[in-house]
Design a protein around this motif. Structure first.
Motif, PDB file in Angstrom:
ATOM      1  N   ILE A 182      -2.549   7.101  -4.150  1.00  0.00           N
ATOM      2  CA  ILE A 182      -1.992   5.588  -3.964  1.00  0.00           C
ATOM      3  C   ILE A 182      -2.486   4.338  -4.791  1.00  0.00           C
ATOM      4  N   ASP A 183      -3.938   4.239  -5.018  1.00  0.00           N
ATOM      5  CA  ASP A 183      -4.456   3.597  -5.944  1.00  0.00           C
ATOM      6  C   ASP A 183      -5.589   4.724  -6.446  1.00  0.00           C
ATOM      7  N   PRO A 184      -6.348   3.706  -7.092  1.00  0.00           N
ATOM      8  CA  PRO A 184      -7.825   4.877  -7.558  1.00  0.00           C
ATOM      9  C   PRO A 184      -8.499   5.433  -5.956  1.00  0.00           C
ATOM     10  N   VAL A 185      -8.526   5.583  -4.788  1.00  0.00           N
ATOM     11  CA  VAL A 185      -9.322   6.107  -4.147  1.00  0.00           C
ATOM     12  C   VAL A 185      -8.385   6.496  -2.633  1.00  0.00           C
ATOM     13  N   GLU A 188      -4.093  17.035 -10.464  1.00  0.00           N
ATOM     14  CA  GLU A 188      -4.244  16.516  -9.820  1.00  0.00           C
ATOM     15  C   GLU A 188      -2.797  16.240  -8.274  1.00  0.00           C
ATOM     16  N   SER A 189      -1.056  16.134  -9.233  1.00  0.00           N
ATOM     17  CA  SER A 189      -0.820  15.456  -9.120  1.00  0.00           C
ATOM     18  C   SER A 189       0.851  16.538  -9.587  1.00  0.00           C
ATOM     19  N   ALA A 205       4.054   8.095  -4.477  1.00  0.00           N
ATOM     20  CA  ALA A 205       4.088   6.398  -4.551  1.00  0.00           C
ATOM     21  C   ALA A 205       5.019   6.668  -5.639  1.00  0.00           C
ATOM     22  N   GLU A 206       5.848   5.210  -5.447  1.00  0.00           N
ATOM     23  CA  GLU A 206       6.735   4.810  -6.638  1.00  0.00           C
ATOM     24  C   GLU A 206       5.093   4.025  -7.932  1.00  0.00           C
ATOM     25  N   ASN A 207       4.695   3.631  -6.889  1.00  0.00           N
ATOM     26  CA  ASN A 207       3.831   2.425  -8.039  1.00  0.00           C
ATOM     27  C   ASN A 207       2.756   2.249  -7.682  1.00  0.00           C
ATOM     28  N   ALA A 208       2.223   3.647  -8.103  1.00  0.00           N
ATOM     29  CA  ALA A 208       0.792   3.512  -7.173  1.00  0.00           C
ATOM     30  C   ALA A 208      -0.321   2.651  -7.804  1.00  0.00           C
ATOM     31  N   GLY A 209       0.697   1.205  -8.400  1.00  0.00           N
ATOM     32  CA  GLY A 209      -0.425   0.111  -9.193  1.00  0.00           C
ATOM     33  C   GLY A 209      -1.319   0.409  -9.903  1.00  0.00           C
ATOM     34  N   ASP A 227      -4.942  -8.027   2.354  1.00  0.00           N
ATOM     35  CA  ASP A 227      -4.774  -9.478   2.180  1.00  0.00           C
ATOM     36  C   ASP A 227      -5.194 -10.745   2.880  1.00  0.00           C
ATOM     37  N   GLY A 228      -5.672 -10.018   4.314  1.00  0.00           N
ATOM     38  CA  GLY A 228      -5.851 -10.923   5.236  1.00  0.00           C
ATOM     39  C   GLY A 228      -5.004 -11.642   6.722  1.00  0.00           C
ATOM     40  N   SER A 229      -3.086 -10.794   5.942  1.00  0.00           N
ATOM     41  CA  SER A 229      -2.895 -11.138   7.301  1.00  0.00           C
ATOM     42  C   SER A 229      -2.326 -10.424   8.457  1.00  0.00           C
ATOM     43  N   GLY A 230      -3.114  -9.384   8.243  1.00  0.00           N
ATOM     44  CA  GLY A 230      -2.614  -8.223   9.324  1.00  0.00           C
ATOM     45  C   GLY A 230      -1.401  -7.453   9.188  1.00  0.00           C
ATOM     46  N   GLN A 231      -0.827  -7.701   7.729  1.00  0.00           N
ATOM     47  CA  GLN A 231       0.108  -6.803   6.940  1.00  0.00           C
ATOM     48  C   GLN A 231      -0.099  -6.066   6.545  1.00  0.00           C
ATOM     49  N   PRO A 232       0.496  -4.694   6.817  1.00  0.00           N
ATOM     50  CA  PRO A 232       0.123  -3.189   5.893  1.00  0.00           C
ATOM     51  C   PRO A 232       0.925  -3.720   5.128  1.00  0.00           C
ATOM     52  N   PRO A 233       0.654  -3.555   4.022  1.00  0.00           N
ATOM     53  CA  PRO A 233       1.361  -3.382   2.475  1.00  0.00           C
ATOM     54  C   PRO A 233       2.325  -2.409   2.598  1.00  0.00           C
ATOM     55  N   ALA A 234       3.562  -2.240   1.723  1.00  0.00           N
ATOM     56  CA  ALA A 234       4.909  -1.325   1.682  1.00  0.00           C
ATOM     57  C   ALA A 234       4.163  -0.590   0.755  1.00  0.00           C
ATOM     58  N   LEU A 235       4.282   0.806   1.608  1.00  0.00           N
ATOM     59  CA  LEU A 235       4.314   2.676   0.122  1.00  0.00           C
ATOM     60  C   LEU A 235       5.503   2.831   0.018  1.00  0.00           C
ATOM     61  N   LYS A 236       6.574   2.475  -1.005  1.00  0.00           N
ATOM     62  CA  LYS A 236       7.645   2.779  -1.237  1.00  0.00           C
ATOM     63  C   LYS A 236       7.759   4.192  -1.467  1.00  0.00           C
ATOM     64  N   LEU A 237       8.087   4.869  -1.094  1.00  0.00           N
ATOM     65  CA  LEU A 237       8.029   7.055  -1.808  1.00  0.00           C
ATOM     66  C   LEU A 237       9.366   7.473  -3.092  1.00  0.00           C
ATOM     67  N   VAL A 238       9.067   7.662  -4.089  1.00  0.00           N
ATOM     68  CA  VAL A 238       9.668   8.241  -4.270  1.00  0.00           C
ATOM     69  C   VAL A 238       9.988   9.981  -5.095  1.00  0.00           C
TER      70      VAL A 238
END
Ligand code: C5P
Length: 397
Positions: free
Chosen positions: A200-203, A250-251, A279-283, A292-303
């Motif tokens: 999803i990201d490096p960790v 790994e993947s 994850a479509e865009n593993a960033g 980001d402090g907004s309280g909103q979780p990031p959207a995870l788009k899957l392919v």
């Protein structure tokens, strides 16, 4: 190894001390050992130690009149089931490759009509030296088994390949060599095993609960049946079975590439629990996703990930026999039959995972083929693996 006779040649290296433990292990496994100690080896361990552990006379010289009358060196070289050179020094490998017979050990190796297994141990530079590598290649081309040394810290203070494998691993190599040709000798078997991790990201990553145990057991059973085995393994903490070439991935995308690279193969057994999605865009692979402090979780788009099994079945380089697995909790057979047709596999091993199969040591499987259903039943994963490998060998007959 019950009743098998090993002629153990102990060469002159510090790793000779491990041969003493090896003698104990062979005997504990039911084998009989006769030791030959080279002049170099005698600087590291004594004939007395080896005689006491093997409970057999130790042979040290060609020019022993008493020994030569009681048992000539030719006879000594022939009465064993397997000749093991452990440790095999760079000098010993060079002499073996050149066919030199200037002491008892090298004379026996040249005179024997039995399989020979060499377990090298030496300084990393000596192992990597082009001369040693050429000698190892020569010996292997003559059907002498040369075990790859371990990587790690050496007695000389350096680090790298050249260490003698630990005695239990040497025992495994001996047991493998004693088996002789098996049901799948000359075949290349490709196995996928374990889960995949989709970043999803490096960790962070998406994963599943596959332990890899069943796939590793199948790779091991194939190697024990004499096959050349490539095991493409997802991230699991399992030891590589003896005689298996392991490619860690790994993947799903990495697994797909590794499978392609391992071809051609005669058989593919696809046991891996490949993640259906990534994850479509593993960033930015170097950047962790932050709150980001907004309280909103990031959207995870899957392919969707590629279906490695279906891709292999459609490939012009398709192995002659392709076996897939279907882990199901309900309608096990109907689902497996549909999967066989959809993916183009020859067989689907239908795997009932409704109990504690995932991560457990037992499994319950049935083989779905074009002509019907064959039950292997409920058994430990190693027994299932052996039954499947025997069934695969029969398909080639
Ligand atoms: O579709 P499903 O995951 O149930 O299929 C299982 C079979 O397909 C297994 O043999 C698995 O190794 C293989 N597979 C694959 N690539 C995927 C998904 C499954 O090779 N992306």
């Amino acid at each position: 190894m019950q009743g098998k006779r090993i002629l153990l040649i102990v060469g002159g290296g510090i790793a000779a001390y491990k041969s003493c433990e090896l003698v104990r292990l062979i005997r504990k496994a039911g084998g009989e050992v006769t030791c030959v100690l080279t002049e170099g080896g005698s600087h590291f361990v004594t004939a007395m130690t080896l005689a006491a552990l093997s409970e057999n006379p130790v042979h040290t010289t060609l020019w022993d009149l008493k020994n030569e009358v009681e048992m000539g060196h030719i006879q000594l070289s022939r009465q064993a089931d397997l000749v093991v050179v452990c440790p095999a020094t760079a000098n010993m490998l060079a002499k073996m490759a050149a066919g030199i017979a200037d002491d008892l050990a090298t004379t026996l190796i040249l005179a024997t009509d039995k399989p020979v297994l060499a377990v090298p141990a030496m300084n990393v530079r000596m192992w990597l030296n082009a001369a040693t590598q050429a000698n190892v290649a020569t010996l292997r081309s003559r059907d002498i088994t040369v075990v790859d040394p371990d990587d790690g810290a050496m007695a000389c203070g350096e680090y790298g390949p050249g260490r003698l494998p630990e005695p239990p691993a040497v025992l495994e190599a001996i047991q493998h060599a004693l088996r002789g040709p098996g049901l799948l000798t000359g075949r290349h078997v490709l196995v996928t095993a374990g889960p995949t991790h989709e970043p999803i990201d490096p960790v962070r990553y998406i994963a599943n609960r596959s332990s890899g145990l069943q796939g590793f057991a199948i790779a091991e059973a194939a190697a024990q049946a004499g096959a050349k085995v490539t095991l493409v393994a997802g991230p699991v903490d399992l030891p590589t079975p003896y005689g298996v070439t392991r490619v860690n991935v790994e993947s799903a995308l990495q697994m797909e590439a590794a499978v392609e690279k391992a071809l051609p193969a005669d058989v593919a057994v696809m046991v891996a629990a490949v993640a259906d999605w990534r994850a479509e865009n593993a960033g930015d692979p170097a950047r962790k996703i932050k709150k980001d402090g907004s309280g909103q979780p990031p959207a995870l788009k899957l392919v969707e990930n590629p279906d490695i099994l279906a891709g292999l079945c459609a490939s012009p380089r398709r192995p002659a026999l392709v076996v897939g697995f279907a882990a199901e909790t309900h309608d096990v057979i109907a689902n497996a039959q549909a999967k066989r047709l959809r993916k183009g596999a020859d067989w689907i091993v239908a795997n009932d995972v409704s109990g504690d199969v995932m991560g457990g040591t037992r499994n319950a499987v049935q083989i779905v083929t074009a002509s019907g259903i064959e039950a292997i039943g409920q058994a430990p994963k190693a027994v299932i693996a052996q039954a499947l490998i025997e069934r695969i060998a029969r398909a080639f007959d």
